[in-house]
Design an enzyme around this catalytic site. Structure first.
Site, PDB file in Angstrom:
ATOM      1  N   THR A 264       0.907  -1.199   0.056  1.00  0.00           N
ATOM      2  CA  THR A 264       0.028   0.089   0.133  1.00  0.00           C
ATOM      3  C   THR A 264       1.152   1.223   0.014  1.00  0.00           C
ATOM      4  O   THR A 264       0.885   1.878  -0.811  1.00  0.00           O
ATOM      5  CB  THR A 264      -0.972  -0.099   1.307  1.00  0.00           C
ATOM      6  OG1 THR A 264      -1.635  -0.968   1.248  1.00  0.00           O
ATOM      7  CG2 THR A 264      -1.789   1.350   1.267  1.00  0.00           C
TER       8      THR A 264
ATOM      9  N   ALA B 267       5.727  -8.760   0.421  1.00  0.00           N
ATOM     10  CA  ALA B 267       6.081  -9.997   1.022  1.00  0.00           C
ATOM     11  C   ALA B 267       4.913 -10.915   1.533  1.00  0.00           C
ATOM     12  O   ALA B 267       5.255 -12.277   1.217  1.00  0.00           O
ATOM     13  CB  ALA B 267       7.258  -9.712   2.254  1.00  0.00           C
TER      14      ALA B 267
ATOM     15  N   THR C 139      14.201   3.767  10.340  1.00  0.00           N
ATOM     16  CA  THR C 139      15.178   2.619  10.236  1.00  0.00           C
ATOM     17  C   THR C 139      14.450   1.295   9.578  1.00  0.00           C
ATOM     18  O   THR C 139      13.475   0.897  10.131  1.00  0.00           O
ATOM     19  CB  THR C 139      15.542   2.314  11.747  1.00  0.00           C
ATOM     20  OG1 THR C 139      16.169   3.403  12.188  1.00  0.00           O
ATOM     21  CG2 THR C 139      16.338   1.285  12.040  1.00  0.00           C
TER      22      THR C 139
ATOM     23  N   CYS D 285      -9.176  -6.237   2.546  1.00  0.00           N
ATOM     24  CA  CYS D 285      -9.050  -4.706   3.014  1.00  0.00           C
ATOM     25  C   CYS D 285     -10.335  -4.107   2.810  1.00  0.00           C
ATOM     26  O   CYS D 285     -10.619  -3.044   3.273  1.00  0.00           O
ATOM     27  CB  CYS D 285      -7.978  -3.900   2.424  1.00  0.00           C
ATOM     28  SG  CYS D 285      -8.023  -4.217   0.448  1.00  0.00           S
TER      29      CYS D 285
END
Ligand code: PLP
Length: 414
Positions: A72, A237, A274, A364
């Site tokens: 997204t 993934a 990070t 979703c």
């Protein structure tokens, strides 16, 4: 009770090999890839390895892969980031073209950009869910900065002709570029002004860009970016037996998008924050596995889909697929099927109680009672939609499971 999962388009289970690859990065190898000491360097090397694997799997260079927090977010970066760059040039109102059946992360983003002044064309599709190529050709203009077309559809499985779309865009770019007047080769301020006046495309010769959302396609279809001819491509993934919360955007040229998240400058300054090291490592492993297994998985899952579809047709006369026929330009694991006489909402609950998890459509959108824009676009809303169920099969699905599902459905129908 044995539970059977047939909702692999929503998400897939984490592969044990992927989990094993990730584990050290939750434990002893916890360093921040931005740190210069050995902990940091270990994490940085792991991120690099995953980036290189993903790049290799799609025929790209490692610096062309930008990790994001989800597909997204990658889709948002592609659309919003490209619009930001185009707007900086101050050359008028950009246009983007998306299909009417894009994933919500594209459609909602397009609507948001539209309310912000971007022109958007929502490209219609045929009754089988294929984009209208002629309409695309007719609507490319010198203001079009981006075309975004989903490679393979999460709801109805249609596979779009991305390489053909790329050829059309390339021809359009070439025709525009040939129109540049001879004056453009002169040097000096005056010539530069004339060059700008004669600019074949308002935003530059590399426009329109082509983006594809390959989230559902990656497990089954060729994903080489040169063969597809795309400038940007989105991957996720958790649809390929990797972890949730990690996506990637392939970018042919980093300068074509501007960042949405700014800060410490990670990911070539295009996505600060990070890096999620364990998830990135898992993503790399999942991509390596999916690339190796692609052909085998296609054959295996196609046979199981056919078994399920043939069985369903015997139990529910008149059962028909929404989207393209099987064994054509359709994802091999997708059966979005209209079962006449079945009330999908109730039926899904009965199935779940009997141990079978399927869905009515994308996870979703399942909280929303609104009709599916995809089914509306292919002319299958209303009654069709109320009688439609999506089964999506995956790597762990077995023929025994399919036969059990058919037995359960037969019982429920009696
Ligand atoms: N694009 C497609 C085609 C999808 O199927 C999905 C997930 O449902 C997404 C994008 C969003 O993926 P993510 O969950 O990684 O944000």
């Amino acid at each position: 009770m044995e539970r059977i999962y047939l909702d692999y388009a929503a998400t897939t289970p984490l592969d044990t090999q992927v989990k094993t690859a990730m584990e050290p990065f939750f434990g002893t190898r916890f360093g921040n890839p931005g740190s210069l000491h050995s902990f940091g360097q270990e994490a940085s090397a792991a991120v690099f390895g995953a980036r290189r694997s993903i790049a290799e799997a799609i025929g790209a260079a490692y610096e062309q892969i930008i990790f994001t927090g989800s597909a997204t977010e990658a889709n948002n970066l592609a659309l919003r980031g490209a619009v930001r760059v185009a707007r900086r040039s101050g050359r008028g109102r950009p246009q983007i073209i998306v299909s009417q059946i894009e994933h919500e992360s594209i459609l909602e983003t397009a609507r948001s950009l539209e309310s912000d002044g971007v022109r958007v064309l929502y490209l219609p599709v045929s009754s089988e869910g294929f984009i209208d190529i002629e309409k695309l050709k007719a609507n490319l203009s010198e203001q079009t900065i981006l075309v975004s077309i989903i490679y393979a559809h999460n709801e109805i499985g249609s596979i779009q002709p991305i390489a053909e779309v790329s050829r059309i865009i390339r021809d359009f770019r070439n025709r525009r570029n040939m129109r540049a007047p001879a004056a453009v080769i002169k040097r000096g301020a005056r010539a530069r002004t004339r060059k700008e006046k004669g600019m074949p495309h308002a935003f530059g010769t590399t426009y329109p860009l082509l983006h594809t959302d390959a989230v559902q396609a990656f497990s089954f279809l060729p994903a080489d970016v040169s063969l597809l001819g795309v400038d940007l491509m989105t991957l996720s993934a958790h649809k390929i037996y990797g972890p949730k919360g990690i996506g990637a955007l392939y970018l042919k040229n980093q300068e074509t998008v501007a960042p949405l998240v700014t800060g410490g400058g990670q990911e070539s300054g295009l996505r600060s924050g990070t890096e999620n090291v364990p998830a990135i490592v898992g993503f790399g492993e999942a991509v390596r596995m999916a690339s190796r297994r692609r052909a085998k998985e296609d054959t295996y899952v196609s046979a199981l889909s056919l078994r399920l579809f043939s069985g369903l047709k015997k139990i529910v006369p008149g059962a028909s697929l929404n989207g393209p026929p099987l064994s054509s330009r359709r994802l091999p694991n997708n059966l979005h099927i209209c079962l006449p006489g079945v009330r999908a909402g109730e039926f899904l609950i009965q199935l779940d109680r009997a141990g079978v998890s399927a869905s009515a459509g994308p996870a979703c959108s399942s909280r929303s009672a609104a009709p599916s824009p995809t089914l509306r676009a292919i002319g299958r809303s209303g009654n069709y939609e109320r009688q439609s169920i999506r089964f999506t099969l995956g790597r762990p699905t077995t023929s025994r499971e399919i036969d059990r599902v058919l037995g359960i459905i037969k019982n429920l129908r009696q």
